[in-house]
Write a protein that holds these residues in place. Structure first.
Motif, PDB file in Angstrom:
ATOM      1  N   HIS A 265      43.750  49.309  26.536  1.00  0.00           N
ATOM      2  CA  HIS A 265      43.394  50.262  27.634  1.00  0.00           C
ATOM      3  C   HIS A 265      43.762  49.815  28.978  1.00  0.00           C
ATOM      4  O   HIS A 265      43.834  48.516  28.963  1.00  0.00           O
ATOM      5  N   PRO A 266      43.929  50.513  30.079  1.00  0.00           N
ATOM      6  CA  PRO A 266      44.022  49.718  31.517  1.00  0.00           C
ATOM      7  C   PRO A 266      42.741  48.917  31.610  1.00  0.00           C
ATOM      8  O   PRO A 266      41.863  49.143  31.448  1.00  0.00           O
ATOM      9  N   ALA A 267      43.187  47.911  32.338  1.00  0.00           N
ATOM     10  CA  ALA A 267      42.212  46.771  32.594  1.00  0.00           C
ATOM     11  C   ALA A 267      41.270  47.239  33.817  1.00  0.00           C
ATOM     12  O   ALA A 267      41.516  48.045  34.618  1.00  0.00           O
ATOM     13  N   PRO A 268      39.766  46.967  33.587  1.00  0.00           N
ATOM     14  CA  PRO A 268      38.797  47.457  34.328  1.00  0.00           C
ATOM     15  C   PRO A 268      38.900  46.868  35.741  1.00  0.00           C
ATOM     16  O   PRO A 268      39.647  45.926  35.631  1.00  0.00           O
ATOM     17  N   ALA A 269      38.188  47.381  36.654  1.00  0.00           N
ATOM     18  CA  ALA A 269      38.115  46.758  38.152  1.00  0.00           C
ATOM     19  C   ALA A 269      36.631  46.475  38.468  1.00  0.00           C
ATOM     20  O   ALA A 269      36.096  47.408  38.187  1.00  0.00           O
ATOM     21  N   LEU A 270      36.722  45.393  38.967  1.00  0.00           N
ATOM     22  CA  LEU A 270      35.187  44.947  39.603  1.00  0.00           C
ATOM     23  C   LEU A 270      35.183  44.801  41.144  1.00  0.00           C
ATOM     24  O   LEU A 270      36.291  44.360  41.705  1.00  0.00           O
ATOM     25  N   PHE A 271      34.366  45.440  41.564  1.00  0.00           N
ATOM     26  CA  PHE A 271      33.934  45.270  43.100  1.00  0.00           C
ATOM     27  C   PHE A 271      33.046  44.213  43.254  1.00  0.00           C
ATOM     28  O   PHE A 271      31.732  44.156  42.561  1.00  0.00           O
ATOM     29  N   THR A 272      33.146  43.080  44.004  1.00  0.00           N
ATOM     30  CA  THR A 272      32.214  42.099  44.429  1.00  0.00           C
ATOM     31  C   THR A 272      31.956  42.322  45.848  1.00  0.00           C
ATOM     32  O   THR A 272      32.501  42.136  46.889  1.00  0.00           O
ATOM     33  N   GLY A 274      30.072  40.339  47.877  1.00  0.00           N
ATOM     34  CA  GLY A 274      30.229  39.191  48.727  1.00  0.00           C
ATOM     35  C   GLY A 274      31.591  39.176  49.366  1.00  0.00           C
ATOM     36  O   GLY A 274      31.641  38.586  50.444  1.00  0.00           O
ATOM     37  N   ARG A 275      32.661  39.320  48.618  1.00  0.00           N
ATOM     38  CA  ARG A 275      33.955  39.447  49.083  1.00  0.00           C
ATOM     39  C   ARG A 275      34.486  40.967  49.487  1.00  0.00           C
ATOM     40  O   ARG A 275      35.348  41.107  50.339  1.00  0.00           O
ATOM     41  N   GLY A 276      33.726  42.025  49.451  1.00  0.00           N
ATOM     42  CA  GLY A 276      34.204  43.521  49.734  1.00  0.00           C
ATOM     43  C   GLY A 276      35.291  43.702  49.310  1.00  0.00           C
ATOM     44  O   GLY A 276      36.151  44.574  50.211  1.00  0.00           O
ATOM     45  N   ARG A 277      35.732  43.550  48.053  1.00  0.00           N
ATOM     46  CA  ARG A 277      36.967  44.002  47.607  1.00  0.00           C
ATOM     47  C   ARG A 277      36.932  44.173  45.977  1.00  0.00           C
ATOM     48  O   ARG A 277      36.103  43.777  45.160  1.00  0.00           O
ATOM     49  N   TRP A 278      37.864  45.091  45.710  1.00  0.00           N
ATOM     50  CA  TRP A 278      38.142  45.317  44.152  1.00  0.00           C
ATOM     51  C   TRP A 278      39.136  44.484  43.700  1.00  0.00           C
ATOM     52  O   TRP A 278      40.197  44.080  44.337  1.00  0.00           O
ATOM     53  N   THR A 279      38.742  43.847  42.574  1.00  0.00           N
ATOM     54  CA  THR A 279      39.903  43.059  41.828  1.00  0.00           C
ATOM     55  C   THR A 279      40.106  43.563  40.338  1.00  0.00           C
ATOM     56  O   THR A 279      39.106  44.160  39.684  1.00  0.00           O
ATOM     57  N   VAL A 280      41.207  43.723  39.700  1.00  0.00           N
ATOM     58  CA  VAL A 280      41.682  44.129  38.330  1.00  0.00           C
ATOM     59  C   VAL A 280      41.363  42.933  37.458  1.00  0.00           C
ATOM     60  O   VAL A 280      41.726  41.844  37.536  1.00  0.00           O
ATOM     61  N   LEU A 281      40.480  43.328  36.491  1.00  0.00           N
ATOM     62  CA  LEU A 281      40.346  42.091  35.371  1.00  0.00           C
ATOM     63  C   LEU A 281      41.236  42.076  34.377  1.00  0.00           C
ATOM     64  O   LEU A 281      41.184  42.723  33.219  1.00  0.00           O
ATOM     65  N   GLU A 282      42.341  41.309  34.692  1.00  0.00           N
ATOM     66  CA  GLU A 282      43.529  41.473  33.992  1.00  0.00           C
ATOM     67  C   GLU A 282      43.524  40.386  32.750  1.00  0.00           C
ATOM     68  O   GLU A 282      42.464  39.527  32.656  1.00  0.00           O
ATOM     69  N   GLY A 283      44.576  40.256  31.771  1.00  0.00           N
ATOM     70  CA  GLY A 283      44.484  39.483  30.879  1.00  0.00           C
ATOM     71  C   GLY A 283      43.408  39.796  29.546  1.00  0.00           C
ATOM     72  O   GLY A 283      43.180  38.903  28.891  1.00  0.00           O
ATOM     73  N   LEU A 284      42.848  41.073  29.429  1.00  0.00           N
ATOM     74  CA  LEU A 284      41.995  41.286  28.513  1.00  0.00           C
ATOM     75  C   LEU A 284      42.562  42.503  27.760  1.00  0.00           C
ATOM     76  O   LEU A 284      42.229  43.642  27.960  1.00  0.00           O
ATOM     77  N   ARG A 303      29.095  39.244  35.584  1.00  0.00           N
ATOM     78  CA  ARG A 303      27.757  39.679  35.892  1.00  0.00           C
ATOM     79  C   ARG A 303      27.932  40.512  37.137  1.00  0.00           C
ATOM     80  O   ARG A 303      28.872  40.099  38.073  1.00  0.00           O
ATOM     81  N   LEU A 304      26.896  41.554  37.168  1.00  0.00           N
ATOM     82  CA  LEU A 304      27.094  42.473  38.574  1.00  0.00           C
ATOM     83  C   LEU A 304      25.669  42.004  39.374  1.00  0.00           C
ATOM     84  O   LEU A 304      24.696  42.161  38.693  1.00  0.00           O
ATOM     85  N   ASP A 305      25.904  41.378  40.545  1.00  0.00           N
ATOM     86  CA  ASP A 305      24.843  41.293  41.284  1.00  0.00           C
ATOM     87  C   ASP A 305      24.643  42.398  42.298  1.00  0.00           C
ATOM     88  O   ASP A 305      25.441  43.390  42.283  1.00  0.00           O
ATOM     89  N   ARG A 306      23.947  42.474  43.156  1.00  0.00           N
ATOM     90  CA  ARG A 306      23.376  43.357  44.179  1.00  0.00           C
ATOM     91  C   ARG A 306      24.599  43.785  44.817  1.00  0.00           C
ATOM     92  O   ARG A 306      25.308  42.885  45.381  1.00  0.00           O
ATOM     93  N   GLY A 307      25.228  45.067  44.986  1.00  0.00           N
ATOM     94  CA  GLY A 307      26.137  45.646  45.628  1.00  0.00           C
ATOM     95  C   GLY A 307      27.435  45.797  44.721  1.00  0.00           C
ATOM     96  O   GLY A 307      28.414  46.229  45.368  1.00  0.00           O
ATOM     97  N   ASP A 308      27.397  44.967  43.784  1.00  0.00           N
ATOM     98  CA  ASP A 308      28.703  44.878  42.830  1.00  0.00           C
ATOM     99  C   ASP A 308      28.783  46.170  41.862  1.00  0.00           C
ATOM    100  O   ASP A 308      27.958  47.058  41.917  1.00  0.00           O
ATOM    101  N   ALA A 309      29.944  46.405  41.685  1.00  0.00           N
ATOM    102  CA  ALA A 309      30.221  47.794  40.776  1.00  0.00           C
ATOM    103  C   ALA A 309      31.512  47.562  39.923  1.00  0.00           C
ATOM    104  O   ALA A 309      32.257  46.580  40.072  1.00  0.00           O
ATOM    105  N   LEU A 310      31.454  48.378  38.907  1.00  0.00           N
ATOM    106  CA  LEU A 310      32.361  48.274  37.967  1.00  0.00           C
ATOM    107  C   LEU A 310      33.064  49.526  37.515  1.00  0.00           C
ATOM    108  O   LEU A 310      32.468  50.543  37.442  1.00  0.00           O
ATOM    109  N   LEU A 311      34.334  49.542  37.371  1.00  0.00           N
ATOM    110  CA  LEU A 311      35.189  50.803  37.150  1.00  0.00           C
ATOM    111  C   LEU A 311      35.966  50.778  36.193  1.00  0.00           C
ATOM    112  O   LEU A 311      36.890  49.833  35.926  1.00  0.00           O
ATOM    113  N   VAL A 312      35.973  51.654  34.963  1.00  0.00           N
ATOM    114  CA  VAL A 312      36.876  51.644  34.075  1.00  0.00           C
ATOM    115  C   VAL A 312      37.489  52.971  33.990  1.00  0.00           C
ATOM    116  O   VAL A 312      36.958  54.113  34.510  1.00  0.00           O
ATOM    117  N   TYR A 313      38.686  53.310  33.636  1.00  0.00           N
ATOM    118  CA  TYR A 313      39.493  54.440  33.649  1.00  0.00           C
ATOM    119  C   TYR A 313      40.629  54.790  32.709  1.00  0.00           C
ATOM    120  O   TYR A 313      40.994  53.632  32.210  1.00  0.00           O
TER     121      TYR A 313
END
Length: 370
Positions: A265-272, A274-284, A303-313
């Motif tokens: 499946h396409p790699a999930p994306a994680l919003f952090t 603290g950094r204010g940006r989305w990153t793709v969780l590659e290599g899985l 781990r999802l901390d306060r304000g973090d988000a996770l996206l699968v698609y």
């Protein structure tokens, strides 16, 4: 000597009950299809008599609803009997009608077209094994029940999750589906987003079957073993287009710890936050579901901390003809970033803004920790 048991509330020799039983017994052996066939043939015959002897009162157009009803309720062979009777009536009417040749031929063509359509309908109903609109109601009920399984349950305070599925060209059946399970203690959420191979009705039917099966597995097997169990199930089916891609999320709602397994499946994306940006969780990436038996699927943790988000698609969110895949990913992450800032529905927004538009199924699931 046993004398039987008397049902409470019903007299032993109630004449009304006895009458109903006699009526039911008398008609239990009646072939309803045969009765409907000859009933329709009789009505068509009466119609023929009417159009011959009183054409001003009885119009030949009355034959159309009779043909349609026959196609909806009768099996193909018996429907053919009604069509033969209707055809004979129309052919008899033609020379007697005080109409121009062109109009008579037009009626012949219209009747022939309606007959052809009802033959298709009758054969389709025979394949499903239902009469009338029963097949449509059955599939609609099945679709609604499976949609119920895929609805994201209400999460504890501080968590927000949503899913969105948009099928290609607005069809009601999609090759993508989402299933979710919240533990009885409301402390663990498991979600699987699956994309079945193919498009159209075939993919939709396989999606319905697979979503029901995987919905039973989710929460019943360990998180680490879910994709393996799903793969074994698909391999056993032996479908010609039997593969699917999937991503499985296991989230601890107390700590925010999560693990993700990926099957092609396409790699999930994680919003952090603290950094204010989305990153793709590659290599899985594990193998596709339904292709290779007895395989394991790697899992990534985070781990999802306060304000973090996770996206699968699904791939329909990022792929488009004539477009580079990287452009599709960048576009999706841009839409997701704007959705986080304004507190929108991330899953719905990325599906609605997908580059593929109406040409492909699009699905997404997002979870945000507030």
């Amino acid at each position: 000597m046993a004398t039987g048991v008397e049902l409470p509330g019903v007299p032993r020799h109630d004449p009304e009950v006895t009458r109903h039983r006699m009526v039911a017994g008398r008609f239990s052996g009646v072939d309803q299809g045969r009765a409907l066939t000859w009933g329709l043939v009789t009505v068509v015959t009466l119609l023929g008599i009417g159009v011959v002897f009183d054409p001003e009162l009885v119009a030949i157009s009355f034959v159309f609803p009779l043909i349609v009803v026959s196609g909806l309720v009768l099996e193909p062979q018996r429907h053919g009997i009604v069509l033969a009777a209707a055809g004979a009536v129309v052919l008899l009417w033609g020379p007697l009608a005080q109409l121009s040749v062109a109009r008579v031929v037009g009626v012949y063509v219209a009747v022939a077209l309606v007959m052809a359509q009802t033959v298709v309908i009758s054969r389709s109903r025979a394949l499903v094994g239902t009469r009338g609109l029963g097949a449509d109601r059955m599939f609609a009920d099945l679709r609604d029940r499976i949609d119920q399984v895929g609805r994201v349950p209400a999460l504890p305070a501080g968590w927000h999750a949503s899913s969105s599925i948009l099928s290609a060209h607005g069809d009601r059946f999609s090759g993508d589906f989402v299933i979710a399970n919240l533990s009885p203690a409301h402390d663990r959420l498991q979600v699987a987003l699956v994309d079945v191979s193919g498009k159209g009705t075939g993919a939709g039917v396989r999606s319905l079957l697979l979503s029901g099966a995987l919905g039973g597995l989710l929460g019943s097997v360990s998180a680490d073993g879910f994709l393996r169990a799903a793969n074994d199930y698909l391999v056993r089916q032996g479908w010609d287009e039997g593969f699917a891609t999937a991503v499985h999320l296991d989230l601890d709602l107390r700590t925010g710890a999560f693990s993700i397994g990926n099957a092609g499946h396409p790699a999930p994306a994680l919003f952090t936050a603290g950094r204010g940006r989305w990153t793709v969780l590659e290599g899985l990436h594990g193998p596709l579901l339904g292709v290779v038996p007895d395989v394991d699927f790697p899992r990534a943790t985070g781990r999802l901390d306060r304000g973090d988000a996770l996206l699968v698609y699904s791939d329909g969110v990022i792929e488009a003809r004539g477009r580079d895949l990287t452009d599709g990913v960048d576009r999706m992450l841009g839409v997701a970033a704007a959705s986080v800032v304004r507190g929108g529905d991330i899953a719905r927004d990325v599906c609605a803004m997908a580059r593929s538009g109406q040409d492909d199924d699009r699905s997404a699931f997002s979870v945000h920790r507030g």
